[in-house]
Design a protein around this motif. Structure first.
Motif, PDB file in Angstrom:
ATOM      1  N   LYS A  44      -8.209  -7.342  -4.327  1.00 25.32           N
ATOM      2  CA  LYS A  44      -7.163  -6.829  -3.485  1.00 25.32           C
ATOM      3  C   LYS A  44      -6.544  -5.296  -3.780  1.00 25.32           C
ATOM      4  O   LYS A  44      -6.375  -4.582  -3.031  1.00 25.32           O
ATOM      5  CB  LYS A  44      -6.046  -7.655  -3.059  1.00 25.32           C
ATOM      6  N   VAL A  45      -6.433  -5.270  -5.112  1.00 26.38           N
ATOM      7  CA  VAL A  45      -5.960  -3.953  -5.656  1.00 26.38           C
ATOM      8  C   VAL A  45      -7.120  -2.927  -5.333  1.00 26.38           C
ATOM      9  O   VAL A  45      -6.743  -1.850  -4.875  1.00 26.38           O
ATOM     10  CB  VAL A  45      -5.542  -4.237  -7.247  1.00 26.38           C
ATOM     11  N   SER A  64       0.773  -1.173  -0.032  1.00 26.33           N
ATOM     12  CA  SER A  64      -0.060   0.062  -0.039  1.00 26.33           C
ATOM     13  C   SER A  64       1.005   1.223  -0.067  1.00 26.33           C
ATOM     14  O   SER A  64       0.382   2.379   0.013  1.00 26.33           O
ATOM     15  CB  SER A  64      -0.865  -0.056   1.148  1.00 26.33           C
ATOM     16  N   ASP A  65       2.212   1.218   0.010  1.00 32.22           N
ATOM     17  CA  ASP A  65       3.049   2.368  -0.008  1.00 32.22           C
ATOM     18  C   ASP A  65       3.366   2.412  -1.579  1.00 32.22           C
ATOM     19  O   ASP A  65       4.185   2.166  -1.905  1.00 32.22           O
ATOM     20  CB  ASP A  65       4.369   1.809   0.795  1.00 32.22           C
ATOM     21  N   GLN A  87       0.816   0.579  -9.373  1.00 30.20           N
ATOM     22  CA  GLN A  87       1.300  -0.227 -10.570  1.00 30.20           C
ATOM     23  C   GLN A  87       0.632  -1.606 -10.739  1.00 30.20           C
ATOM     24  O   GLN A  87       0.338  -1.890 -12.002  1.00 30.20           O
ATOM     25  CB  GLN A  87       2.784  -0.526 -10.235  1.00 30.20           C
ATOM     26  N   ALA A  88       0.162  -2.436  -9.795  1.00 33.42           N
ATOM     27  CA  ALA A  88      -0.520  -3.555 -10.427  1.00 33.42           C
ATOM     28  C   ALA A  88      -1.957  -3.257 -10.799  1.00 33.42           C
ATOM     29  O   ALA A  88      -2.412  -3.919 -11.897  1.00 33.42           O
ATOM     30  CB  ALA A  88      -0.809  -4.508  -8.875  1.00 33.42           C
ATOM     31  N   LYS A 121       2.251  -9.197  -6.856  1.00 37.83           N
ATOM     32  CA  LYS A 121       2.274  -8.847  -5.283  1.00 37.83           C
ATOM     33  C   LYS A 121       2.938  -8.161  -4.483  1.00 37.83           C
ATOM     34  O   LYS A 121       2.699  -7.620  -3.433  1.00 37.83           O
ATOM     35  CB  LYS A 121       2.148 -10.358  -4.735  1.00 37.83           C
ATOM     36  N   VAL A 122       4.398  -8.026  -4.950  1.00 34.30           N
ATOM     37  CA  VAL A 122       5.289  -7.401  -4.713  1.00 34.30           C
ATOM     38  C   VAL A 122       5.106  -5.519  -4.992  1.00 34.30           C
ATOM     39  O   VAL A 122       6.015  -4.774  -4.609  1.00 34.30           O
ATOM     40  CB  VAL A 122       6.474  -7.863  -4.584  1.00 34.30           C
ATOM     41  N   ARG A 123       4.364  -5.377  -6.113  1.00 35.76           N
ATOM     42  CA  ARG A 123       4.162  -4.085  -6.540  1.00 35.76           C
ATOM     43  C   ARG A 123       3.208  -3.196  -5.658  1.00 35.76           C
ATOM     44  O   ARG A 123       2.017  -3.821  -4.984  1.00 35.76           O
ATOM     45  CB  ARG A 123       3.641  -4.176  -7.764  1.00 35.76           C
TER      46      ARG A 123
END
Length: 286
Positions: free
Chosen positions: A79-80, A4-5, A44-45, A38-40
């Motif tokens: 989730k996004v 979320s950052d 961006q996702a 998931k790490v983005r």
């Protein structure tokens, strides 16, 4: 989990180093690509998922592959959307937000998959019935998210949203699995999901919002909505000809139910709402 950052994450999809793979290629490649998201950050996702959903909308993939992709994308999209910044209510910002565009494309793709599914499985077995139920459940889930989003944040609804919801309900009614002469037959086993109740609940919410924009903030109203939906009936307009003053739903109209003050002299494609008295009393005091 999606970060979320997003302060240091570029919004542009062009800066995401891995473009989505071809949808008709190795399924594992798309799974790996989605896993990397998931790490983005969500900023961006989100655009990356939007691109895949648009690719899916334009594709002519077979049914099985289409269902697999939708199943793969559903949770990441939700989730996004949960992590994306929300607009300030009432600011009148122009255009659709990224969250709205994601939700709209999910609905469009699910709707296309449902029609394709019914063409391939006109008489579904137990396994196929569960797959079809998954499509219907998620269609109403994403439609409901869109409607609640625009109510909560006073945003504009994506064009076609109400009309497509009305048409979906009409389509499902016309494709009931049991013939009218076999109403005593055992109903297919489900999991408690009732698309008719879901649809009526969204109709009641949309109608109430016409009269009171912040009705969704009234917890007492929201707590009773499901009960009122169970008590609501959708009457054939032919049975209400000559009536003066009615709440109507026009299935071809891209809007929520509305009050029609005149006499119903001609039938129309849609329904006349028969609403519970308690709900009507709440509307009068809104």
């Amino acid at each position: 989990m999606y970060s979320s950052d997003s302060s240091s994450i570029p919004v542009s999809l062009g800066q995401f180093e891995r473009a989505p793979p071809r949808l008709d290629a190795d399924p594992q490649a798309l799974e790996d690509w989605v896993g990397d998201l998931k790490v983005r950050g969500v900023l961006q996702a989100g655009p990356a998922l939007l691109q895949v959903l648009e690719m899916l909308r334009r594709s002519e993939l077979p049914l099985g592959r289409r269902l697999g992709i939708l199943s793969l994308l559903k949770t990441p999209v939700l989730k996004v959307c949960a992590g994306l910044p929300k607009p300030r209510a009432g600011r009148g910002e122009s255009g659709l937000t990224l969250e709205q565009r994601l939700g709209r494309l999910m609905f469009v793709n699910l709707d296309h998959a449902l029609h394709l599914f019914d063409k391939h499985h006109p008489f579904p077995g137990e396994r196929e019935s569960q797959q079809r139920l998954w499509l219907i459940r998620n269609l109403f889930r994403f439609a409901g998210r869109q409607i609640r989003y625009v109510i909560q944040y006073r945003a504009a609804l994506p064009p076609g949203s109400w009309r497509d919801l009305h048409e979906l309900y009409l389509y499902l009614l016309n494709r009931r699995p049991l013939a009218l002469w076999d109403l005593a037959a055992e109903q297919p086993v489900g999991d408690g999901f009732d698309y008719e109740a879901e649809y009526r609940q969204l109709l009641l919410l949309g109608l109430a919002t016409r009269l009171k924009a912040d009705i969704i903030e009234d917890q007492g109203f929201m707590d009773r909505l499901a009960t009122w939906a169970d008590q609501t009936r959708l009457d054939d307009p032919h049975t209400r000809l000559g009536w003066l003053g009615s709440y109507i739903v026009e299935s071809s109209a891209d809007e929520a139910p509305r009050w029609f003050s005149g006499s119903l002299d001609l039938p129309f494609r849609g329904w006349v709402l028969r609403l519970p008295q308690e709900y009507l009393e709440v509307l009068k005091t809104a």
